[in-house]
Design an enzyme around this catalytic site. Sequence first.
Site, PDB file in Angstrom:
ATOM      1  N   HIS A  73       0.846  -1.196   0.000  1.00 37.42           N
ATOM      2  CA  HIS A  73       0.000   0.000   0.000  1.00 37.42           C
ATOM      3  C   HIS A  73       0.884   1.249   0.000  1.00 37.42           C
ATOM      4  O   HIS A  73       0.550   2.258  -0.611  1.00 37.42           O
ATOM      5  CB  HIS A  73      -0.923   0.017   1.213  1.00 37.42           C
ATOM      6  CG  HIS A  73      -1.844  -1.163   1.300  1.00 37.42           C
ATOM      7  ND1 HIS A  73      -1.731  -2.126   2.275  1.00 37.42           N
ATOM      8  CD2 HIS A  73      -2.876  -1.549   0.528  1.00 37.42           C
ATOM      9  CE1 HIS A  73      -2.673  -3.049   2.109  1.00 37.42           C
ATOM     10  NE2 HIS A  73      -3.385  -2.727   1.055  1.00 37.42           N
ATOM     11  N   GLY A  79      -3.371  -1.372  -7.339  1.00 35.06           N
ATOM     12  CA  GLY A  79      -2.236  -2.274  -7.520  1.00 35.06           C
ATOM     13  C   GLY A  79      -2.505  -3.314  -8.591  1.00 35.06           C
ATOM     14  O   GLY A  79      -3.625  -3.818  -8.713  1.00 35.06           O
ATOM     15  N   LYS A  98      -1.430  -6.096  -8.296  1.00 32.28           N
ATOM     16  CA  LYS A  98      -1.601  -7.311  -7.496  1.00 32.28           C
ATOM     17  C   LYS A  98      -3.009  -7.895  -7.680  1.00 32.28           C
ATOM     18  O   LYS A  98      -3.192  -9.100  -7.782  1.00 32.28           O
ATOM     19  CB  LYS A  98      -1.330  -6.956  -6.038  1.00 32.28           C
ATOM     20  CG  LYS A  98      -1.909  -7.863  -4.999  1.00 32.28           C
ATOM     21  CD  LYS A  98      -0.991  -8.992  -4.709  1.00 32.28           C
ATOM     22  CE  LYS A  98      -1.444  -9.886  -3.574  1.00 32.28           C
ATOM     23  NZ  LYS A  98      -2.784  -9.778  -3.112  1.00 32.28           N
ATOM     24  N   ASP A  99      -4.016  -6.998  -7.693  1.00 30.35           N
ATOM     25  CA  ASP A  99      -5.397  -7.438  -7.924  1.00 30.35           C
ATOM     26  C   ASP A  99      -5.750  -7.109  -9.366  1.00 30.35           C
ATOM     27  O   ASP A  99      -6.503  -6.167  -9.648  1.00 30.35           O
ATOM     28  CB  ASP A  99      -6.332  -6.731  -6.934  1.00 30.35           C
ATOM     29  CG  ASP A  99      -5.989  -7.096  -5.503  1.00 30.35           C
ATOM     30  OD1 ASP A  99      -6.495  -8.097  -5.014  1.00 30.35           O
ATOM     31  OD2 ASP A  99      -5.165  -6.383  -4.890  1.00 30.35           O
ATOM     32  N   LEU A 123       3.291  -8.967  -1.297  1.00 28.94           N
ATOM     33  CA  LEU A 123       2.793  -8.518   0.004  1.00 28.94           C
ATOM     34  C   LEU A 123       1.270  -8.525  -0.035  1.00 28.94           C
ATOM     35  O   LEU A 123       0.668  -8.136  -1.034  1.00 28.94           O
ATOM     36  CB  LEU A 123       3.298  -7.112   0.323  1.00 28.94           C
ATOM     37  CG  LEU A 123       4.811  -6.940   0.440  1.00 28.94           C
ATOM     38  CD1 LEU A 123       5.154  -5.524   0.912  1.00 28.94           C
ATOM     39  CD2 LEU A 123       5.417  -7.960   1.403  1.00 28.94           C
ATOM     40  N   ARG A 180      -3.356 -10.605   3.864  1.00 34.81           N
ATOM     41  CA  ARG A 180      -3.692 -11.974   4.300  1.00 34.81           C
ATOM     42  C   ARG A 180      -2.446 -12.804   4.623  1.00 34.81           C
ATOM     43  O   ARG A 180      -2.584 -13.905   5.155  1.00 34.81           O
ATOM     44  CB  ARG A 180      -4.534 -12.675   3.233  1.00 34.81           C
ATOM     45  CG  ARG A 180      -5.928 -12.063   3.108  1.00 34.81           C
ATOM     46  CD  ARG A 180      -6.867 -12.904   2.254  1.00 34.81           C
ATOM     47  NE  ARG A 180      -8.252 -12.488   2.418  1.00 34.81           N
ATOM     48  CZ  ARG A 180      -8.903 -11.681   1.575  1.00 34.81           C
ATOM     49  NH1 ARG A 180      -8.307 -11.212   0.499  1.00 34.81           N
ATOM     50  NH2 ARG A 180     -10.161 -11.348   1.803  1.00 34.81           N
TER      51      ARG A 180
HETATM   52  P1  AMP Z   1      -6.449  -4.182  -0.313  1.00 36.17           P
HETATM   53  O1  AMP Z   1      -6.411  -3.317   0.866  1.00 36.17           O
HETATM   54  O2  AMP Z   1      -5.698  -5.457  -0.159  1.00 36.17           O
HETATM   55  O3  AMP Z   1      -7.816  -4.362  -0.879  1.00 36.17           O
HETATM   56  O4  AMP Z   1      -5.633  -3.425  -1.437  1.00 36.17           O
HETATM   57  C1  AMP Z   1      -5.792  -2.050  -1.687  1.00 36.17           C
HETATM   58  C2  AMP Z   1      -4.977  -1.688  -2.886  1.00 36.17           C
HETATM   59  O5  AMP Z   1      -3.612  -2.033  -2.648  1.00 36.17           O
HETATM   60  C3  AMP Z   1      -5.391  -2.456  -4.159  1.00 36.17           C
HETATM   61  O6  AMP Z   1      -5.310  -1.569  -5.267  1.00 36.17           O
HETATM   62  C4  AMP Z   1      -4.358  -3.550  -4.243  1.00 36.17           C
HETATM   63  O7  AMP Z   1      -4.147  -4.028  -5.558  1.00 36.17           O
HETATM   64  C5  AMP Z   1      -3.131  -2.819  -3.715  1.00 36.17           C
HETATM   65  N1  AMP Z   1      -2.128  -3.767  -3.223  1.00 36.17           N
HETATM   66  C6  AMP Z   1      -2.307  -4.782  -2.350  1.00 36.17           C
HETATM   67  N2  AMP Z   1      -1.170  -5.477  -2.188  1.00 36.17           N
HETATM   68  C7  AMP Z   1      -0.238  -4.883  -2.979  1.00 36.17           C
HETATM   69  C8  AMP Z   1       1.142  -5.141  -3.264  1.00 36.17           C
HETATM   70  N3  AMP Z   1       1.791  -6.158  -2.711  1.00 36.17           N
HETATM   71  N4  AMP Z   1       1.769  -4.323  -4.142  1.00 36.17           N
HETATM   72  C9  AMP Z   1       1.117  -3.281  -4.730  1.00 36.17           C
HETATM   73  N5  AMP Z   1      -0.187  -2.992  -4.505  1.00 36.17           N
HETATM   74  C10 AMP Z   1      -0.855  -3.789  -3.641  1.00 36.17           C
END
Ligand code: AMP
Length: 286
Positions: free
Chosen positions: A35, A148, A150-151, A185, A188
């Site tokens: 993040h 990200g 990542k998703d 990263l 979870r």
């Molecule tokens: P989340 O809180 O996991 O729903 O993720 C919030 C945002 O952070 C989303 O746009 C994700 O794709 C991004 N994100 C989560 N993990 C990573 C990572 N390891 N590298 C880059 N972005 C990430």
Amino acid sequence: MTLLVHGNAELRLAMSGLGSNICLVPTMGALHDGHGTLIDAAKDFAGKDGCVVVSDFVNPKQFGQEEDFEKYPRNLESDLKIAHSAGAHILWAPSVEDVYPGHWPLDIESDPRFEILEGRTRPGHFVAVIEVVTRLFDIVQPNFAVFGEKDFQQLIFISEMAQKRDPQIGILAVPTKRAADGLALSSRNVYLSSDQRNVAHLIPDALKKAVQLASKGATQFEIKKTVTEMINTSDLIEIDYLEILSNDLTELKTGVVGRILIAVKLGNTRLIDNMPILLQDKNDSN
Ligand code: AMP
């Protein structure tokens, strides 16, 4: 200093005293360095007149009944520290009532791609994701928003939604931040036991191998077979799906950059990862 705000009115008041190039970084909290890279990118892109708002909202609607909504990690104090050290201007932690004031759900047009990859085991997930991001966009009215890679599937649907509904909002995609052993990263990752964490590097290792094989002209079948064999060297990891698709999540042709996408389960923890991949025509590779 990062301001912590909750309600929508409080958010607007905080924003009014800050820069006018508004950048939204939507998250579900449990912030980590991944993040942090999104916040860094937001700050760089927004420039001197930037106002970087990190939303911190665990959206109940995007969790299935069997999923981990109740136990999803939440720690606002640590989130504030990370948001602050990454240089966010505002950490906005709204309530469900702030985000969904009564006139929801939206009428989101269905799309067969909502049912593949993540959607196969998470019915309704992407409609809920599009809905919450739409709502966050309406409240914050950013100039741009950062997501990200990542998703990846989520990134594609949000980019398409923004182009259709909010074309004035720019979407910035940031590559996946990884641990030293290559594991992406993720909030979870805290669920992993030390045994599970020790074998989790097999996920990025196998994807990297896939990218290499593709560059040498291997077929999708050969690539998937090798990835599966590598992951199966540990009986702690089980593949949920493994797909090679175009960047709009349809069939990938040779000579065009697409994505290899994987979801695995380590015990009860489900992790996803992906990498760009270029399938070569066998005749073009050497
Ligand atoms: P989340 O809180 O996991 O729903 O993720 C919030 C945002 O952070 C989303 O746009 C994700 O794709 C991004 N994100 C989560 N993990 C990573 C990572 N390891 N590298 C880059 N972005 C990430």
